[in-house]
Design a protein around this motif. Structure first.
Motif, short mmCIF file in Angstrom:
data_model
loop_
_atom_site.label_atom_id
_atom_site.label_comp_id
_atom_site.label_asym_id
_atom_site.label_seq_id
_atom_site.Cartn_x
_atom_site.Cartn_y
_atom_site.Cartn_z
N GLY A 1 0.79 -1.23 0.00
CA GLY A 1 0.00 0.00 0.00
C GLY A 1 0.82 1.27 0.00
O GLY A 1 0.32 2.33 0.39
N TYR B 1 5.91 3.35 -11.88
CA TYR B 1 5.30 4.01 -13.04
C TYR B 1 6.32 4.88 -13.74
O TYR B 1 6.36 4.93 -14.98
N GLU C 1 0.15 9.12 -12.67
CA GLU C 1 0.95 8.86 -11.48
C GLU C 1 0.12 9.14 -10.21
O GLU C 1 0.15 8.37 -9.26
N VAL D 1 -3.13 9.14 -9.99
CA VAL D 1 -4.22 8.15 -9.88
C VAL D 1 -3.70 6.87 -9.24
O VAL D 1 -4.33 6.30 -8.34
N LEU D 2 -2.54 6.43 -9.71
CA LEU D 2 -1.97 5.18 -9.19
C LEU D 2 -1.55 5.33 -7.73
O LEU D 2 -1.73 4.41 -6.93
N TYR D 3 -1.02 6.50 -7.42
CA TYR D 3 -0.62 6.76 -6.03
C TYR D 3 -1.84 6.63 -5.12
O TYR D 3 -1.79 5.97 -4.08
N ALA E 1 -4.56 5.03 -5.72
CA ALA E 1 -5.03 3.64 -5.71
C ALA E 1 -4.23 2.80 -4.73
O ALA E 1 -4.80 1.99 -3.99
N ALA E 2 -2.91 3.02 -4.71
CA ALA E 2 -2.06 2.26 -3.79
C ALA E 2 -2.36 2.63 -2.35
O ALA E 2 -2.42 1.78 -1.47
N GLU E 3 -2.58 3.92 -2.12
CA GLU E 3 -2.86 4.38 -0.76
C GLU E 3 -4.20 3.82 -0.26
O GLU E 3 -4.33 3.46 0.90
N ARG F 1 -5.39 1.09 -1.14
CA ARG F 1 -5.11 -0.31 -0.87
C ARG F 1 -4.53 -0.47 0.53
O ARG F 1 -4.84 -1.42 1.25
N LYS F 2 -3.71 0.52 0.90
CA LYS F 2 -3.10 0.48 2.24
C LYS F 2 -4.19 0.49 3.31
O LYS F 2 -4.15 -0.27 4.26
#
Lengths: 201, 202
Positions: free
Chosen positions: A26, A35, B27, B29-31, B33-35, B37-38
């Motif tokens: 996460g 990326y 970038e 958007v992905l950031y 998405a990962a957060e 997920r956290k």
């Protein structure tokens, strides 16, 4: 500032696999670093193949989101992450192309890099620009199977092994497809040049 | 166009191609998405302490129950074992007889009645055999002569006076200094009139 430093160190020091694990845990910085490393390749490939910036953007995003969900499938022993990501992008792209046969080619805005050749005169520069435009147009005319080989081998300068990994075909197939692509492209260019000369006369 | 010229043009086109960068908007958007997920990963973790607490409480309850049950088991009266000389076929002559039920023997007596005397529990004579002495007969002990007899549904207490040497007749060992002594004993006699157990009163 600290965040920037953290990002820089993440990007430069950690391996793809380490970043991958971090991203799974996460960490936004990790996926951002991945990326930055591989996003360009995926985007360029999808852009050149689809000829549409929004499609390329959409597929690139899907590929990296898949990275967050299908991270366990990546095996560093079987190939590099760039190969793996490009493989995913290619599958998504082919699915997309199957659904929409009329792929648009409007990426001229992305290819506005100026050609700087100080040793050449204006006439030579113009000829070169025309040649590049002709090759670019010729590549777009190629069937997708040959076009993807040209993009990866000739434009991305990937090795045959890497391209074989992405396309999931033997190296020999990559070689033969590239040979066919170049022959087809040369033929297209000859025809076009003949047409242009005819028009000039 | 020759093959060499084509390669040169492709090289030029490649440089132009590789200059294209991925859009920065992705970038972010992905950031995000990962957060997200956290936070999705963190949620189940916060639920874990509750689950562990529930498991710990359950374990504590089970353990405490087990300890209580064990301590109760250890405080239950142990069966005294008597044995093991060959018993003569002699029945005690009653001095005083009062019919009682087996439960009466077990419950109200101050001294614990051996389980073997209990009507529901059969008398048994486990090894290693060790003959009880008169000093260890403060509570009821099964008589060797009662071995193999059916379980008595109802028992009567028969009190009688006898000599220490008389105990040997019932298969019990008597210390040498007690052989000549007179003592008051109680016999638990089944409904068939056969003695099952003995206790020295005095």
């Amino acid at each position: 500032m600290f965040e920037r430093l953290g990002r820089k160190s993440l990007e430069s020091e950690l391996t793809d696999e380490q970043l991958h694990r971090s991203a799974l845990a996460g960490r936004g910085e990790a996926i951002a670093a991945l990326y930055k490393r591989h996003g360009g390749l995926v985007y360029r490939f999808t852009l050149r193949m689809s000829g549409n910036a929004s499609i390329a953007e959409e597929i690139t995003q899907e590929v990296f989101l898949a990275l967050l969900t299908q991270i366990d499938r990546f095996d560093a022993a079987r190939g590099s992450m760039s190969t793996w990501l490009c493989g995913i992008a290619r599958r998504k792209l082919w699915k997309h192309l199957e659904h929409s046969k009329d792929a648009l080619f409007d990426f001229e805005e992305h290819t506005a890099a100026e050609l700087v050749c100080v040793n050449e005169g204006p006439a030579e520069l113009l000829l070169r620009q025309e040649a590049i435009a002709a090759v670019r147009a010729g590549m777009d005319e190629l069937p997708p199977l040959l076009r993807e080989v040209m993009i990866l081998c000739a434009l991305e300068e990937m090795s045959y092994e890497q391209v074989a990994g992405i396309l999931a075909v033997p190296v020999g197939t990559v070689r033969s497809r590239l040979h066919r692509a170049k022959a087809r492209l040369a033929g297209l260019l000859r025809t076009e040049m003949a047409d242009t000369e005819g028009e000039r006369r | 166009m020759t093959e060499k010229q084509l390669d040169e043009v492709l090289e030029e086109l490649g440089r132009e191609h590789r200059a294209i960068d991925a859009p920065e908007s992705l970038e972010r958007v992905l950031y995000a998405a990962a957060e997200s997920r956290k936070s999705a990963i963190a949620k189940p973790r916060t639920q874990f302490p509750w689950a562990w607490a529930a498991v710990a409480i359950l374990l504590a309850v089970v353990t405490t129950g087990g300890i209580i049950w064990r301590s109760r088991q250890t405080h239950q009266p142990q069966t005294q074992q008597a044995h093991s000389l060959p018993a003569p076929n002699v029945s005690p002559g009653p001095l005083h007889s009062s019919p009682v039920t087996a439960s009466q023997i077990v419950a109200p007596k101050a001294e614990p009645v051996p389980r073997a005397v209990n009507a529901r529990a059969p008398l048994h004579h486990p090894s290693p055999p060790q003959a009880p002495t008169s000093s260890s007969l403060d509570a009821f002990v099964p008589l060797p002569a009662s071995e193999g007899l059916p379980t008595a549904a109802e028992l009567s207490i028969v009190r009688m006076r006898l000599r220490g040497s008389d105990l040997q007749q019932y298969g019990l060992q008597t210390p040498a200094d007690a052989l000549a002594q007179t003592m008051l004993a109680e016999f638990a006699v089944g409904e068939d009139g056969l003695p099952r157990a003995i206790r020295i009163v005095r």
